[in-house]
Motif scaffolding. Structure first.
Motif, PDB file in Angstrom:
ATOM      1  N   SER A  76       0.823  -1.211   0.000  1.00 51.93           N
ATOM      2  CA  SER A  76       0.000   0.000   0.000  1.00 51.93           C
ATOM      3  C   SER A  76       0.854   1.257   0.000  1.00 51.93           C
ATOM      4  O   SER A  76       0.467   2.292  -0.571  1.00 51.93           O
ATOM      5  N   LYS A  87      -8.803   6.816  -6.210  1.00 52.22           N
ATOM      6  CA  LYS A  87      -9.526   5.777  -5.480  1.00 52.22           C
ATOM      7  C   LYS A  87      -8.575   4.677  -5.011  1.00 52.22           C
ATOM      8  O   LYS A  87      -8.729   4.141  -3.911  1.00 52.22           O
ATOM      9  N   HIS A  90      -6.562   6.133  -2.120  1.00 51.43           N
ATOM     10  CA  HIS A  90      -7.388   6.214  -0.918  1.00 51.43           C
ATOM     11  C   HIS A  90      -7.569   4.838  -0.294  1.00 51.43           C
ATOM     12  O   HIS A  90      -7.514   4.682   0.932  1.00 51.43           O
ATOM     13  N   LEU A  91      -7.785   3.847  -1.127  1.00 51.61           N
ATOM     14  CA  LEU A  91      -7.913   2.478  -0.638  1.00 51.61           C
ATOM     15  C   LEU A  91      -6.628   2.047   0.066  1.00 51.61           C
ATOM     16  O   LEU A  91      -6.665   1.451   1.150  1.00 51.61           O
ATOM     17  N   ARG A  94      -6.399   3.524   3.496  1.00 49.53           N
ATOM     18  CA  ARG A  94      -7.304   2.868   4.440  1.00 49.53           C
ATOM     19  C   ARG A  94      -6.712   1.542   4.924  1.00 49.53           C
ATOM     20  O   ARG A  94      -6.842   1.186   6.101  1.00 49.53           O
ATOM     21  N   GLU A 204     -13.639  -4.900   0.867  1.00 50.55           N
ATOM     22  CA  GLU A 204     -12.609  -4.284   0.034  1.00 50.55           C
ATOM     23  C   GLU A 204     -12.362  -5.102  -1.234  1.00 50.55           C
ATOM     24  O   GLU A 204     -12.037  -4.527  -2.282  1.00 50.55           O
ATOM     25  N   GLU A 207     -14.949  -3.972  -3.542  1.00 48.32           N
ATOM     26  CA  GLU A 207     -14.591  -2.632  -4.019  1.00 48.32           C
ATOM     27  C   GLU A 207     -13.499  -2.691  -5.078  1.00 48.32           C
ATOM     28  O   GLU A 207     -13.584  -2.007  -6.113  1.00 48.32           O
ATOM     29  N   MET A 208     -12.473  -3.520  -4.854  1.00 49.21           N
ATOM     30  CA  MET A 208     -11.366  -3.605  -5.805  1.00 49.21           C
ATOM     31  C   MET A 208     -11.791  -4.248  -7.119  1.00 49.21           C
ATOM     32  O   MET A 208     -11.334  -3.851  -8.196  1.00 49.21           O
TER      33      MET A 208
END
Length: 215
Positions: A76, A87, A90-91, A94, A204, A207-208
């Motif tokens: 990350s 995005k 931001h992920l 998080r 997640e 989301e991904m």
């Protein structure tokens, strides 16, 4: 005469009381340790039993999830300088914010249990943070050196796609580990953390996949 008898009885009673006090004091001197222990506050039974409420699965979960989380954080951290999508960045932020405190929590459990806390895997530039050396066998979702080095060389949309693809597999591994802990673990807080990991990382993954255009 009555007054004299009354005074005599009072004097005798006082003498008996004084004698009894001396006897009790003498007895107390010989048993002071026991008496002190009986008067000392005792910890609740739950507190003294807390360390014994875990099992081998709880230990394996913490010792496995710590390096697993460390790898996710390392991946990350690459996003800030390589990703093109806000995005994705931001992920990645998080993921770092969620998993860092979880590492600290699990490290605290292992320390309290007298178990080894996994250290940063040695190798990469001497930083002690290389996840590619001595990856525990059979740990689901962990990436190898070649994959990580390849990810580092990408940027822009290519990085976004590879990062998401790799992190989906990484998260799937974490969910699998969490599912095992929920089924076989004994320590309540560890099972609760496993449930949280399973829920958050499953979300997640969804989301991904959407960011990749897969759903």
């Amino acid at each position: 005469m009555l007054m004299y008898r009354s005074l005599s009885r009072r004097a005798a009673a006082a003498t008996v009381a004084a004698t009894a006090a001396l006897v009790l004091a003498a007895c107390g001197g010989g048993g002071s340790d026991d008496e002190a222990q009986s008067l000392s506050p005792k910890p609740p039974a739950s507190a003294s039993a807390e360390a014994g409420t875990h099992n081998a699965q709880d230990i394996a979960f913490a010792q496995g999830m710590i390096p697993h989380h460390r790898q996710a954080i390392e991946m990350s951290e690459m996003a800030s300088g390589h990703a093109s999508s806000p995005k994705v960045r931001h992920l990645a932020e998080r993921i770092k914010k969620a998993q860092g405190p979880e590492i600290n929590t699990m490290s605290g459990w292992l320390t309290a249990w007298g178990e080894d806390v996994p250290r940063g895997m040695p190798g990469m530039n001497g930083t002690g943070r290389d996840w590619d050396h001595s990856v525990p066998p059979g740990m689901p979702g962990m990436m190898g050196r070649k994959d990580v080095e390849k990810l580092k060389k990408f940027s822009g949309q290519d990085f976004d796609a590879m990062f998401l693809t790799m992190m989906i597999e990484h998260h799937k591994g974490a969910v699998k580990m969490a599912t095992t802990e929920k089924a076989k673990g004994k320590y309540g807080p560890a099972k609760k953390l496993a449930d949280d990991i399973g829920t958050s990382q499953s979300a997640e993954i969804t989301e991904m996949n959407k960011l990749l255009g897969n759903g």
